[in-house]
Motif scaffolding. Structure first.
Motif, PDB file in Angstrom:
ATOM      1  N   ILE A  42       0.599  -1.290   0.005  1.00 24.29           N
ATOM      2  CA  ILE A  42       0.021   0.060  -0.023  1.00 24.29           C
ATOM      3  C   ILE A  42       0.888   1.220  -0.044  1.00 24.29           C
ATOM      4  O   ILE A  42       0.429   2.248  -0.429  1.00 24.29           O
ATOM      5  CB  ILE A  42      -1.225  -0.103   1.238  1.00 24.29           C
ATOM      6  N   ASP A  43       2.055   1.162   0.336  1.00 28.59           N
ATOM      7  CA  ASP A  43       2.958   2.212   0.513  1.00 28.59           C
ATOM      8  C   ASP A  43       3.066   2.987  -1.059  1.00 28.59           C
ATOM      9  O   ASP A  43       3.015   4.313  -0.849  1.00 28.59           O
ATOM     10  CB  ASP A  43       4.319   1.897   0.778  1.00 28.59           C
ATOM     11  N   PRO A  44       3.382   2.380  -2.109  1.00 24.57           N
ATOM     12  CA  PRO A  44       3.285   3.209  -3.522  1.00 24.57           C
ATOM     13  C   PRO A  44       2.119   4.004  -3.580  1.00 24.57           C
ATOM     14  O   PRO A  44       2.152   5.121  -3.982  1.00 24.57           O
ATOM     15  CB  PRO A  44       3.449   1.974  -4.385  1.00 24.57           C
ATOM     16  N   GLU A  45       1.101   3.626  -3.071  1.00 27.33           N
ATOM     17  CA  GLU A  45      -0.127   4.495  -3.376  1.00 27.33           C
ATOM     18  C   GLU A  45      -0.395   5.653  -2.350  1.00 27.33           C
ATOM     19  O   GLU A  45      -0.605   6.710  -2.836  1.00 27.33           O
ATOM     20  CB  GLU A  45      -1.673   3.633  -3.219  1.00 27.33           C
ATOM     21  N   LEU A  46       0.170   5.391  -1.189  1.00 21.79           N
ATOM     22  CA  LEU A  46       0.347   6.578  -0.450  1.00 21.79           C
ATOM     23  C   LEU A  46       1.326   7.527  -0.679  1.00 21.79           C
ATOM     24  O   LEU A  46       1.187   8.779  -0.650  1.00 21.79           O
ATOM     25  CB  LEU A  46       0.895   5.862   1.181  1.00 21.79           C
ATOM     26  N   ARG A  47       2.462   7.181  -1.115  1.00 19.56           N
ATOM     27  CA  ARG A  47       3.564   7.992  -1.923  1.00 19.56           C
ATOM     28  C   ARG A  47       2.908   8.829  -3.087  1.00 19.56           C
ATOM     29  O   ARG A  47       3.212  10.096  -3.012  1.00 19.56           O
ATOM     30  CB  ARG A  47       4.698   7.119  -2.443  1.00 19.56           C
ATOM     31  N   LYS A  48       2.243   8.246  -4.021  1.00 15.63           N
ATOM     32  CA  LYS A  48       1.521   9.002  -4.945  1.00 15.63           C
ATOM     33  C   LYS A  48       0.667  10.010  -4.285  1.00 15.63           C
ATOM     34  O   LYS A  48       0.376  11.132  -5.111  1.00 15.63           O
ATOM     35  CB  LYS A  48       0.571   8.010  -5.707  1.00 15.63           C
ATOM     36  N   ARG A  49       0.045   9.934  -3.264  1.00 12.63           N
ATOM     37  CA  ARG A  49      -0.769  10.785  -2.534  1.00 12.63           C
ATOM     38  C   ARG A  49      -0.137  11.714  -1.896  1.00 12.63           C
ATOM     39  O   ARG A  49      -0.683  12.605  -1.065  1.00 12.63           O
ATOM     40  CB  ARG A  49      -1.897  10.231  -1.750  1.00 12.63           C
ATOM     41  N   GLY A  50       1.275  11.521  -1.640  1.00 16.09           N
ATOM     42  CA  GLY A  50       1.836  12.829  -1.056  1.00 16.09           C
ATOM     43  C   GLY A  50       2.306  12.439   0.311  1.00 16.09           C
ATOM     44  O   GLY A  50       2.991  13.166   1.225  1.00 16.09           O
ATOM     45  N   HIS A  51       2.388  11.083   0.678  1.00  9.32           N
ATOM     46  CA  HIS A  51       2.334  10.829   2.293  1.00  9.32           C
ATOM     47  C   HIS A  51       3.728   9.374   2.204  1.00  9.32           C
ATOM     48  O   HIS A  51       3.788   8.534   1.420  1.00  9.32           O
ATOM     49  CB  HIS A  51       1.137   9.930   2.793  1.00  9.32           C
ATOM     50  N   ARG A  52       4.692   9.899   3.018  1.00  5.43           N
ATOM     51  CA  ARG A  52       5.786   9.063   3.077  1.00  5.43           C
ATOM     52  C   ARG A  52       5.877   8.913   4.817  1.00  5.43           C
ATOM     53  O   ARG A  52       6.391   9.671   5.480  1.00  5.43           O
ATOM     54  CB  ARG A  52       7.146   9.866   2.622  1.00  5.43           C
ATOM     55  N   PHE A  53       5.543   7.448   4.977  1.00  5.57           N
ATOM     56  CA  PHE A  53       5.595   7.172   6.212  1.00  5.57           C
ATOM     57  C   PHE A  53       7.032   6.719   6.697  1.00  5.57           C
ATOM     58  O   PHE A  53       7.385   5.583   5.813  1.00  5.57           O
ATOM     59  CB  PHE A  53       4.395   6.138   6.674  1.00  5.57           C
ATOM     60  N   GLU A  54       7.505   6.657   7.869  1.00  2.69           N
ATOM     61  CA  GLU A  54       8.617   6.105   8.202  1.00  2.69           C
ATOM     62  C   GLU A  54       7.942   4.929   9.196  1.00  2.69           C
ATOM     63  O   GLU A  54       7.298   4.911   9.857  1.00  2.69           O
ATOM     64  CB  GLU A  54       9.272   6.789   9.093  1.00  2.69           C
ATOM     65  N   THR A  55       8.571   3.544   8.889  1.00  2.00           N
ATOM     66  CA  THR A  55       8.023   2.266   9.597  1.00  2.00           C
ATOM     67  C   THR A  55       8.983   1.997  10.653  1.00  2.00           C
ATOM     68  O   THR A  55      10.235   1.622  10.520  1.00  2.00           O
ATOM     69  CB  THR A  55       7.765   1.282   8.622  1.00  2.00           C
ATOM     70  N   SER A  56       8.336   1.234  11.531  1.00  2.28           N
ATOM     71  CA  SER A  56       9.168   0.591  12.670  1.00  2.28           C
ATOM     72  C   SER A  56       9.560  -0.801  12.049  1.00  2.28           C
ATOM     73  O   SER A  56       8.856  -1.198  11.341  1.00  2.28           O
ATOM     74  CB  SER A  56       8.472   0.387  13.882  1.00  2.28           C
ATOM     75  N   LEU A  57      10.065  -1.444  12.791  1.00  3.43           N
ATOM     76  CA  LEU A  57      10.395  -2.849  12.571  1.00  3.43           C
ATOM     77  C   LEU A  57       8.995  -3.529  13.059  1.00  3.43           C
ATOM     78  O   LEU A  57       8.417  -2.963  13.953  1.00  3.43           O
ATOM     79  CB  LEU A  57      11.443  -3.772  13.401  1.00  3.43           C
ATOM     80  N   PRO A  58       8.508  -4.561  12.494  1.00  3.15           N
ATOM     81  CA  PRO A  58       7.289  -5.075  12.984  1.00  3.15           C
ATOM     82  C   PRO A  58       7.429  -5.711  14.132  1.00  3.15           C
ATOM     83  O   PRO A  58       8.541  -6.083  14.790  1.00  3.15           O
ATOM     84  CB  PRO A  58       7.087  -6.412  11.886  1.00  3.15           C
ATOM     85  N   LYS A  59       6.214  -5.630  15.124  1.00  3.57           N
ATOM     86  CA  LYS A  59       6.060  -6.053  16.410  1.00  3.57           C
ATOM     87  C   LYS A  59       5.007  -7.190  16.564  1.00  3.57           C
ATOM     88  O   LYS A  59       4.275  -7.116  15.747  1.00  3.57           O
ATOM     89  CB  LYS A  59       5.748  -5.036  17.341  1.00  3.57           C
ATOM     90  N   VAL A  60       5.126  -8.040  17.265  1.00  2.00           N
ATOM     91  CA  VAL A  60       4.461  -9.300  17.129  1.00  2.00           C
ATOM     92  C   VAL A  60       3.623  -9.424  18.543  1.00  2.00           C
ATOM     93  O   VAL A  60       4.718  -9.237  19.564  1.00  2.00           O
ATOM     94  CB  VAL A  60       4.952 -10.618  16.600  1.00  2.00           C
ATOM     95  N   LEU A  61       2.523  -9.618  18.871  1.00  5.57           N
ATOM     96  CA  LEU A  61       1.817  -9.975  20.089  1.00  5.57           C
ATOM     97  C   LEU A  61       1.110 -11.091  19.963  1.00  5.57           C
ATOM     98  O   LEU A  61       0.403 -11.554  19.142  1.00  5.57           O
ATOM     99  CB  LEU A  61       0.718  -8.751  20.512  1.00  5.57           C
TER     100      LEU A  61
END
Length: 165
Positions: free
Chosen positions: A109-128
């Motif tokens: 989904i990140d490429p679609e967000l980038r097209k809309r001008g949003h760049r999110f910095e992600t954490s490493l995945p966490k698991v519960l």
């Protein structure tokens, strides 16, 4: 702006996320996934969910959380379908699959967000897992977007919410 703000204001983004979850799990888990109607709710734990993969997403001073929660039977079947081996016990090591899957979904989904001008910095995945799900319920959020899915083995939830602070 948080990811929650983006999806709340954009029905086509919700559909894109649903399609990404379905595609990811159909490919990797070799499992039929059927999206159900999405809904907004107050964030709270779900008793059927026993394994959750999570990613924190930051944009400027805002934090969003993506999560993918599985009922035990669903997780076991997805694991077995992916690795072609029987899963007798869900350990922290095997539960890492939930973190990998949420990461794969975000990457789709990140490429679609980038097209809309949003760049999110992600954490490493966490698991519960079931033993630490109390941490899930204590995450402070006003509201979340829930995208439920059904499989032949049970249900799973994809959730997007904004954390406070």
């Amino acid at each position: 702006m948080t990811l929650f703000d983006v999806v709340r204001s954009s029905p086509e983004m919700i559909q894109h996320i649903q399609e990404s979850v379905c595609k990811t799990l159909k490919i990797y888990a070799r499992s039929e996934i059927v999206p159900k109607s999405h809904f907004f709710k107050s964030h709270a734990g779900d008793s059927e969910i026993t394994i959750i993969g999570m990613l924190d997403l930051k944009e400027e001073n805002n934090t969003s959380v993506l999560s993918l929660g599985f009922a035990h039977a669903v997780f076991v079947k997805i694991y077995e379908n992916m690795f072609q081996e029987q899963l007798t016990e869900v350990s922290l090591e095997t539960a890492d699959l939930a973190g990998e899957l949420i990461n794969i979904v975000f990457q789709s989904i990140d490429p679609e967000l980038r097209k809309r001008g949003h760049r999110f910095e992600t954490s490493l995945p966490k698991v519960l897992t079931k033993s630490d799900l109390h941490r899930w319920v204590t995450i402070s959020a006003d509201q979340s977007l829930v995208l439920p899915f059904s499989t032949e083995y049970g249900d799973m939830l994809f959730e997007v919410f904004e954390t406070k602070g």
